[in-house]
Design a protein around this motif. Structure first.
Motif, short mmCIF file in Angstrom:
data_model
loop_
_atom_site.label_atom_id
_atom_site.label_comp_id
_atom_site.label_asym_id
_atom_site.label_seq_id
_atom_site.Cartn_x
_atom_site.Cartn_y
_atom_site.Cartn_z
N GLY A 193 5.37 11.81 -4.51
CA GLY A 193 4.82 12.24 -3.24
C GLY A 193 4.87 11.19 -2.14
O GLY A 193 3.99 11.15 -1.27
N GLY A 194 5.87 10.33 -2.18
CA GLY A 194 5.99 9.30 -1.17
C GLY A 194 5.10 8.10 -1.39
O GLY A 194 5.03 7.22 -0.52
N ALA A 198 2.96 -0.93 -6.30
CA ALA A 198 2.00 0.17 -6.34
C ALA A 198 1.04 0.07 -5.15
O ALA A 198 0.48 -0.99 -4.89
CB ALA A 198 1.22 0.15 -7.65
N ASP A 199 0.84 1.19 -4.44
CA ASP A 199 -0.17 1.20 -3.39
C ASP A 199 -1.46 1.85 -3.88
O ASP A 199 -2.49 1.80 -3.20
CB ASP A 199 0.33 1.91 -2.13
CG ASP A 199 0.81 3.33 -2.39
OD1 ASP A 199 0.00 4.17 -2.80
OD2 ASP A 199 2.01 3.61 -2.16
N THR A 200 -1.42 2.45 -5.10
CA THR A 200 -2.60 3.08 -5.69
C THR A 200 -2.57 2.87 -7.19
O THR A 200 -1.51 3.06 -7.82
CB THR A 200 -2.62 4.59 -5.38
OG1 THR A 200 -2.53 4.79 -3.97
CG2 THR A 200 -3.89 5.25 -5.90
N PRO A 220 2.75 5.31 4.34
CA PRO A 220 3.14 6.47 3.54
C PRO A 220 2.50 7.73 4.10
O PRO A 220 1.49 7.66 4.81
CB PRO A 220 2.59 6.14 2.15
CG PRO A 220 1.46 5.19 2.40
CD PRO A 220 1.85 4.40 3.61
N PRO A 221 3.06 8.91 3.80
CA PRO A 221 2.46 10.15 4.28
C PRO A 221 1.09 10.36 3.63
O PRO A 221 0.79 9.81 2.57
CB PRO A 221 3.45 11.22 3.82
CG PRO A 221 4.18 10.60 2.66
CD PRO A 221 4.26 9.14 2.98
N GLU A 222 0.25 11.17 4.32
CA GLU A 222 -1.07 11.45 3.75
C GLU A 222 -0.94 12.13 2.40
O GLU A 222 -0.09 13.00 2.20
CB GLU A 222 -1.89 12.32 4.70
CG GLU A 222 -3.30 12.56 4.18
CD GLU A 222 -4.21 13.20 5.20
OE1 GLU A 222 -4.78 12.46 6.02
OE2 GLU A 222 -4.33 14.44 5.17
N PRO A 256 -8.36 12.14 0.99
CA PRO A 256 -7.02 11.63 1.31
C PRO A 256 -6.97 10.14 1.03
O PRO A 256 -7.92 9.41 1.31
CB PRO A 256 -6.87 11.92 2.81
CG PRO A 256 -8.27 12.01 3.33
CD PRO A 256 -9.11 12.53 2.20
N LEU A 257 -5.86 9.70 0.46
CA LEU A 257 -5.67 8.26 0.31
C LEU A 257 -5.55 7.64 1.68
O LEU A 257 -4.91 8.19 2.58
CB LEU A 257 -4.41 7.96 -0.51
CG LEU A 257 -4.51 8.19 -2.02
CD1 LEU A 257 -3.16 7.97 -2.68
CD2 LEU A 257 -5.56 7.29 -2.65
#
Length: 270
Positions: free
Chosen positions: A141-142, A167-169, A4-6, A241-242
């Motif tokens: 947000g991507g 979910a990535d977060t 995914p984007p930053e 940043p994630l």
């Protein structure tokens, strides 16, 4: 796996400010503006930040009713004006009773997304709140986010559920009190590592009645090297940043989809 984007994420480690609810929302606006200046796309506040967490009052319904549609509209306007999404908690009146809620305000949305805490902690929470019934997963947000509240994250099943839904977060408004440091020190980073995701854990500081909150808010990635932790006495914005580094999330999802392989088990009796 496509990375995914930053995405720059933040949390706000603080206690609920004194004053009226309108004054608290003014403080929220200043915090979100500070996050915007730091390049944060999404900010997480602690558990029940709008109303206070621990209010051992016979009028919990009354406290919940102070959060009006007008207040929610003002919070939506803050998201629209700053372009920053944020997660913030409050007591909420529902048809079943009072819920411990986390509201997600996204720029351009007319109403917040809302999650109700499912794992109620201790006798007091069980006496004043009704439990939520399901997860909240949303895209922004991507990225794909899940929301849990405090004690929820201590159950591996609930974090794994969010990961299995893509979910990535996972965003976790929290009110972790002394002497439960082990939760922040060990369980929260473990949830990120074992699921190959990020966990954003926004805790309170200060005290309410006899409870003292320990801080240790943190942003955890799927590897221990990507974890940052706020000091116990830190106040304000923590951001990063994630991570976009490779994580075992594809394997995790595959295991979840297929189920844990069954094996013959022998139980030895003495």
């Amino acid at each position: 796996m496509t990375r995914p984007p930053e995405f720059h994420i933040g949390l706000w480690q603080e206690e609920t400010p004194p004053g009226t609810l309108s004054e608290v929302i003014d403080q929220v606006g200043r915090a979100v503006a500070q996050a915007h200046a730091a390049g944060v796309a999404l900010l997480v506040f602690p558990e029940c930040y709008l109303t206070g967490y621990y209010r051992p009052s016979p009028d919990v319904h009354g406290i919940a009713r102070t959060v009006s549609q007008g207040h929610l509209t003002r919070l939506s306007q803050i998201a629209d004006e700053t372009g920053v999404a944020f997660v913030i908690g409050a007591y909420q009146v529902t048809a079943q009773g009072v819920a411990n809620a986390a509201h997600v305000f996204l720029p351009g949305s007319s109403a917040p997304l809302t999650y109700h805490k499912r794992a109620l902690y201790g006798d007091w929470e069980k006496s004043v709140f009704t439990s939520g019934t399901g997860p909240l997963i949303f895209d922004y947000g991507g990225r794909r986010f899940g929301v849990l509240i405090c004690f929820d994250v201590e159950f591996p099943e609930l974090v794994r559920e969010a990961a299995s839904l893509g979910a990535d977060t996972v965003l976790v408004p929290t009110a972790l009190m002394a002497p439960e440091d082990d939760v922040a020190d060990f369980l929260v980073p473990a949830r990120a590592i074992e699921n190959g995701i990020s966990v954003v854990y926004a805790n309170r500081i200060g005290a309410e009645q006899e409870l003292t909150f320990i801080g240790k808010s943190q942003i955890c990635g799927p590897h221990s090297s990507s974890r940052i932790v706020a000091a116990a006495g830190f106040r304000g914005l923590l951001h990063a940043p994630l991570t976009t580094e490779a994580a075992p999330i594809d394997y995790v999802k595959e295991v979840v989809a297929q189920g844990i392989p069954r094996r013959e088990t022998t139980i030895l009796k003495g």
